[in-house]
Enzyme design. Structure first.
Site, PDB file in Angstrom:
ATOM      1  N   HIS A 193      24.363 -53.630  19.200  1.00  0.00           N
ATOM      2  CA  HIS A 193      25.117 -54.548  18.344  1.00  0.00           C
ATOM      3  C   HIS A 193      24.295 -55.820  18.115  1.00  0.00           C
ATOM      4  O   HIS A 193      23.867 -56.457  19.076  1.00  0.00           O
ATOM      5  CB  HIS A 193      26.466 -54.892  18.984  1.00  0.00           C
ATOM      6  CG  HIS A 193      27.436 -55.463  18.003  1.00  0.00           C
ATOM      7  ND1 HIS A 193      28.620 -54.857  17.671  1.00  0.00           N
ATOM      8  CD2 HIS A 193      27.365 -56.574  17.230  1.00  0.00           C
ATOM      9  CE1 HIS A 193      29.241 -55.582  16.752  1.00  0.00           C
ATOM     10  NE2 HIS A 193      28.500 -56.632  16.473  1.00  0.00           N
TER      11      HIS A 193
ATOM     12  N   CYS B 279      31.987 -55.585  19.453  1.00  0.00           N
ATOM     13  CA  CYS B 279      32.610 -55.180  18.196  1.00  0.00           C
ATOM     14  C   CYS B 279      33.953 -55.898  17.988  1.00  0.00           C
ATOM     15  O   CYS B 279      34.634 -56.264  18.951  1.00  0.00           O
ATOM     16  CB  CYS B 279      32.816 -53.667  18.175  1.00  0.00           C
ATOM     17  SG  CYS B 279      31.363 -52.737  17.618  1.00  0.00           S
TER      18      CYS B 279
ATOM     19  N   ARG C 269      26.129 -56.540  35.369  1.00  0.00           N
ATOM     20  CA  ARG C 269      26.223 -56.570  33.917  1.00  0.00           C
ATOM     21  C   ARG C 269      26.241 -55.159  33.359  1.00  0.00           C
ATOM     22  O   ARG C 269      25.598 -54.265  33.899  1.00  0.00           O
ATOM     23  CB  ARG C 269      25.016 -57.321  33.326  1.00  0.00           C
ATOM     24  CG  ARG C 269      25.092 -58.814  33.506  1.00  0.00           C
ATOM     25  CD  ARG C 269      23.976 -59.480  32.735  1.00  0.00           C
ATOM     26  NE  ARG C 269      22.677 -58.992  33.152  1.00  0.00           N
ATOM     27  CZ  ARG C 269      21.585 -59.042  32.398  1.00  0.00           C
ATOM     28  NH1 ARG C 269      21.655 -59.536  31.186  1.00  0.00           N
ATOM     29  NH2 ARG C 269      20.432 -58.612  32.852  1.00  0.00           N
TER      30      ARG C 269
ATOM     31  N   GLY D 227      14.843 -54.865  27.342  1.00  0.00           N
ATOM     32  CA  GLY D 227      15.977 -54.877  28.258  1.00  0.00           C
ATOM     33  C   GLY D 227      17.353 -54.927  27.621  1.00  0.00           C
ATOM     34  O   GLY D 227      18.343 -55.176  28.302  1.00  0.00           O
TER      35      GLY D 227
ATOM     36  N   GLU E 270      -2.149 -62.572  32.595  1.00  0.00           N
ATOM     37  CA  GLU E 270      -0.931 -63.234  32.121  1.00  0.00           C
ATOM     38  C   GLU E 270      -0.008 -63.620  33.277  1.00  0.00           C
ATOM     39  O   GLU E 270       0.410 -64.775  33.390  1.00  0.00           O
ATOM     40  CB  GLU E 270      -0.191 -62.316  31.148  1.00  0.00           C
ATOM     41  CG  GLU E 270      -0.982 -61.989  29.883  1.00  0.00           C
ATOM     42  CD  GLU E 270      -1.940 -60.828  30.032  1.00  0.00           C
ATOM     43  OE1 GLU E 270      -1.905 -60.146  31.084  1.00  0.00           O
ATOM     44  OE2 GLU E 270      -2.751 -60.594  29.099  1.00  0.00           O
TER      45      GLU E 270
ATOM     46  N   HIS F 291      22.985 -59.248  18.025  1.00  0.00           N
ATOM     47  CA  HIS F 291      23.472 -60.498  18.614  1.00  0.00           C
ATOM     48  C   HIS F 291      22.309 -61.254  19.252  1.00  0.00           C
ATOM     49  O   HIS F 291      21.248 -60.691  19.508  1.00  0.00           O
ATOM     50  CB  HIS F 291      24.538 -60.218  19.672  1.00  0.00           C
ATOM     51  CG  HIS F 291      24.016 -59.571  20.925  1.00  0.00           C
ATOM     52  ND1 HIS F 291      23.637 -58.249  20.978  1.00  0.00           N
ATOM     53  CD2 HIS F 291      23.780 -60.074  22.168  1.00  0.00           C
ATOM     54  CE1 HIS F 291      23.218 -57.949  22.196  1.00  0.00           C
ATOM     55  NE2 HIS F 291      23.275 -59.036  22.940  1.00  0.00           N
TER      56      HIS F 291
ATOM     57  N   GLN G  88      21.623 -64.875  22.073  1.00  0.00           N
ATOM     58  CA  GLN G  88      22.245 -65.664  23.132  1.00  0.00           C
ATOM     59  C   GLN G  88      21.838 -67.128  23.015  1.00  0.00           C
ATOM     60  O   GLN G  88      20.799 -67.448  22.436  1.00  0.00           O
ATOM     61  CB  GLN G  88      21.818 -65.145  24.498  1.00  0.00           C
ATOM     62  CG  GLN G  88      22.199 -63.695  24.734  1.00  0.00           C
ATOM     63  CD  GLN G  88      21.865 -63.280  26.150  1.00  0.00           C
ATOM     64  OE1 GLN G  88      22.399 -63.810  27.112  1.00  0.00           O
ATOM     65  NE2 GLN G  88      20.950 -62.343  26.269  1.00  0.00           N
TER      66      GLN G  88
ATOM     67  N   ASN H 206      16.829 -61.097  22.315  1.00  0.00           N
ATOM     68  CA  ASN H 206      16.037 -60.005  22.874  1.00  0.00           C
ATOM     69  C   ASN H 206      16.447 -58.764  22.102  1.00  0.00           C
ATOM     70  O   ASN H 206      17.615 -58.393  22.112  1.00  0.00           O
ATOM     71  CB  ASN H 206      16.336 -59.803  24.361  1.00  0.00           C
ATOM     72  CG  ASN H 206      16.083 -61.057  25.180  1.00  0.00           C
ATOM     73  OD1 ASN H 206      15.207 -61.847  24.856  1.00  0.00           O
ATOM     74  ND2 ASN H 206      16.861 -61.246  26.217  1.00  0.00           N
TER      75      ASN H 206
ATOM     76  N   HIS I 103      28.289 -52.698  14.049  1.00  0.00           N
ATOM     77  CA  HIS I 103      27.613 -52.363  15.297  1.00  0.00           C
ATOM     78  C   HIS I 103      26.205 -51.820  15.040  1.00  0.00           C
ATOM     79  O   HIS I 103      25.306 -51.992  15.870  1.00  0.00           O
ATOM     80  CB  HIS I 103      28.462 -51.306  16.021  1.00  0.00           C
ATOM     81  CG  HIS I 103      27.955 -50.909  17.369  1.00  0.00           C
ATOM     82  ND1 HIS I 103      28.137 -51.701  18.486  1.00  0.00           N
ATOM     83  CD2 HIS I 103      27.276 -49.814  17.779  1.00  0.00           C
ATOM     84  CE1 HIS I 103      27.588 -51.085  19.533  1.00  0.00           C
ATOM     85  NE2 HIS I 103      27.059 -49.946  19.135  1.00  0.00           N
TER      86      HIS I 103
ATOM     87  N   ARG J  27      24.814 -61.711  38.609  1.00  0.00           N
ATOM     88  CA  ARG J  27      24.933 -60.954  37.357  1.00  0.00           C
ATOM     89  C   ARG J  27      24.511 -59.502  37.519  1.00  0.00           C
ATOM     90  O   ARG J  27      24.291 -58.809  36.535  1.00  0.00           O
ATOM     91  CB  ARG J  27      24.076 -61.609  36.265  1.00  0.00           C
ATOM     92  CG  ARG J  27      24.472 -63.049  36.027  1.00  0.00           C
ATOM     93  CD  ARG J  27      24.014 -63.517  34.669  1.00  0.00           C
ATOM     94  NE  ARG J  27      22.660 -63.127  34.357  1.00  0.00           N
ATOM     95  CZ  ARG J  27      22.194 -63.025  33.107  1.00  0.00           C
ATOM     96  NH1 ARG J  27      22.989 -63.270  32.088  1.00  0.00           N
ATOM     97  NH2 ARG J  27      20.941 -62.685  32.886  1.00  0.00           N
TER      98      ARG J  27
ATOM     99  N   CYS K  34      32.094 -50.957  22.726  1.00  0.00           N
ATOM    100  CA  CYS K  34      31.167 -52.089  22.639  1.00  0.00           C
ATOM    101  C   CYS K  34      31.904 -53.405  22.885  1.00  0.00           C
ATOM    102  O   CYS K  34      32.896 -53.697  22.217  1.00  0.00           O
ATOM    103  CB  CYS K  34      30.507 -52.114  21.256  1.00  0.00           C
ATOM    104  SG  CYS K  34      29.556 -53.612  20.952  1.00  0.00           S
TER     105      CYS K  34
ATOM    106  N   SER L 273      20.414 -53.093  26.045  1.00  0.00           N
ATOM    107  CA  SER L 273      20.978 -51.750  25.964  1.00  0.00           C
ATOM    108  C   SER L 273      21.962 -51.616  24.817  1.00  0.00           C
ATOM    109  O   SER L 273      22.200 -50.526  24.322  1.00  0.00           O
ATOM    110  CB  SER L 273      21.688 -51.411  27.273  1.00  0.00           C
ATOM    111  OG  SER L 273      22.729 -52.341  27.524  1.00  0.00           O
TER     112      SER L 273
ATOM    113  N   LYS M 121       2.595 -54.096  25.332  1.00  0.00           N
ATOM    114  CA  LYS M 121       1.656 -55.087  25.855  1.00  0.00           C
ATOM    115  C   LYS M 121       2.139 -55.414  27.267  1.00  0.00           C
ATOM    116  O   LYS M 121       3.163 -56.064  27.448  1.00  0.00           O
ATOM    117  CB  LYS M 121       1.662 -56.345  24.986  1.00  0.00           C
ATOM    118  CG  LYS M 121       1.081 -57.606  25.642  1.00  0.00           C
ATOM    119  CD  LYS M 121      -0.384 -57.490  25.919  1.00  0.00           C
ATOM    120  CE  LYS M 121      -0.933 -58.788  26.539  1.00  0.00           C
ATOM    121  NZ  LYS M 121      -2.321 -58.634  27.001  1.00  0.00           N
TER     122      LYS M 121
HETATM  123 ZN   LIG Z   1      29.435 -53.353  18.650  1.00  0.00          ZN
END
Ligand SMILES: [Zn+2]
Length: 351
Positions: free
Chosen positions: A159, A48, A24, A154, A311, A161, A163, A148, A108, A21, A45, A156, A305
């Site tokens: 939009h 979109c 990406r 992480g 941790e 969304h 996962q 996320n 978006h 990956r 995007c 970028s 943090k």
């Molecule tokens: Zn979008």
């Protein structure tokens, strides 16, 4: 390119190696997000409506929630099945599973915090359907829904969304939580998470909001400064088991928690959100109580943090903030989104 699961014998858990990956898309480092006005539609995007993704597939001209198979899956049906056997005691196996993307809205430039309650309800219904669809497959042991949010974790592409990873193993946090819940159920015939809710209600200082059958609170044992749980009060093993009114109540509390996050520093608040749902591995989970966990990475507007010695090195958290103080900060801000209060709300009030 290595794409497989490798067993970690010291932690007794699977590690997904998804080195394929590397390519990406990342738009963050080329764009100054603070300096630009994010448009409602971005022709570049991949999320979109109507746009063509890297796979060559064109998104539907969707108007609500839109779900599709991830073009850069970390687990997927095309993962190699012929693997090189590792040395010695090491074990590997194919990274099979299904990875999907869920777009919350065709807009978006919006975020979950800025969606009206009916649209958040529609998203919860879509998650219900995904849990039933993916969790019902014999090869799927667990369905992890997560978002996320923010470049500091992480992401970028702004939009809105999340996962879904439907995997052939149960993610470690859920495995530990399920084991603790079932042990408590076996010993006490009570639900561990309901004991947590009861203790929060008795104390009262860390509750952010309650609406009907749903509650949101900073837990007593929070590891992150603004760690927050959103849950139905009744036990359900998964979101899919909630009745319509419970889904509505949960959407209402979810929205208020997100608005309070954004209002804290009048910025789009980054977080990792994960749905905690019972495994779908054929086991019985009478003690498992579905809920949503938020782990915001920021302690202050520009202060992360950092996960460091305790941790990462030790696996236990050191929190230098008081959950009571952090909860009080979230309680003190308005329950109306600051952009709406300024008259900039994008779709507030739409049905
Ligand atoms: Zn979008």
């Amino acid at each position: 390119m290595t794409w497989e699961q490798r067993w970690h014998p010291l932690r007794e858990e699977w590690v997904i190696i998804a080195a394929h990956r590397n390519h990406r898309p990342w738009v963050g480092e080329t764009v100054d997000a603070a300096a630009r006005q994010v448009p409602a539609y971005d022709p570049d995007c991949p999320l979109c409506p109507g746009n063509v993704r890297v796979s060559g597939q064109r998104n539907e001209p969707y108007t609500g929630v839109f779900v599709f198979d991830n073009d850069h899956p970390c687990v997927g049906p095309s993962a190699p099945v012929e693997l090189t056997p590792p040395a010695g005691i090491y074990r590997n196996r194919p990274a099979t599973g299904i990875a999907r993307v869920v777009c919350y809205s065709p807009l978006h430039h919006t975020t979950l915090a800025e969606l009206p309650v009916p649209q958040i309800r529609d998203l919860l219904v879509a998650w219900q359907q995904q849990y039933l669809d993916l969790g019902g497959r014999p090869e799927v042991a667990h369905v992890l829904c997560f978002e996320n949010k923010g470049e500091v974790v992480g992401v970028s592409n702004p939009h809105p969304h999340c996962q879904i990873y439907a995997t052939n193993f149960v993610f470690k946090t859920i495995e530990i939580e399920a084991a603790a819940s079932e042990r408590y159920w076996a010993e006490h015939r009570r639900v561990l998470f309901q004991e947590i809710i009861a203790a929060e209600q008795t104390d009262g200082r860390r509750i952010l909001c309650e609406h009907g059958s749903a509650i949101g609170f900073v837990p007593y044992f929070a590891r992150y400064a603004y760690e927050t749980y959103v849950a139905p009060k009744e036990r359900h093993a998964s979101l899919a088991d909630l009745a319509d009114q419970e889904v509505w109540d949960l959407a209402t509390v979810l929205r208020e928690v997100l608005v309070r996050f954004d209002n804290l520093w009048q910025m789009s608040f980054p977080y990792v959100m994960a749905l905690h749902q019972a495994p779908t591995d054929g086991g019985d989970y009478p003690g498992f109580h579905f809920h949503i966990q938020f782990h915001p990475p920021l302690r202050k507007p520009n202060l992360l943090k950092y996960l460091a010695g305790p941790e990462v090195g030790g696996g236990s958290f050191l929190s230098d903030t008081s959950p009571e103080v952090k909860a009080a900060e979230l309680q003190a801000v308005p329950a109306v989104h600051w952009r709406v209060a300024r008259g900039e709300g994008q779709n507030e009030g739409q049905p």
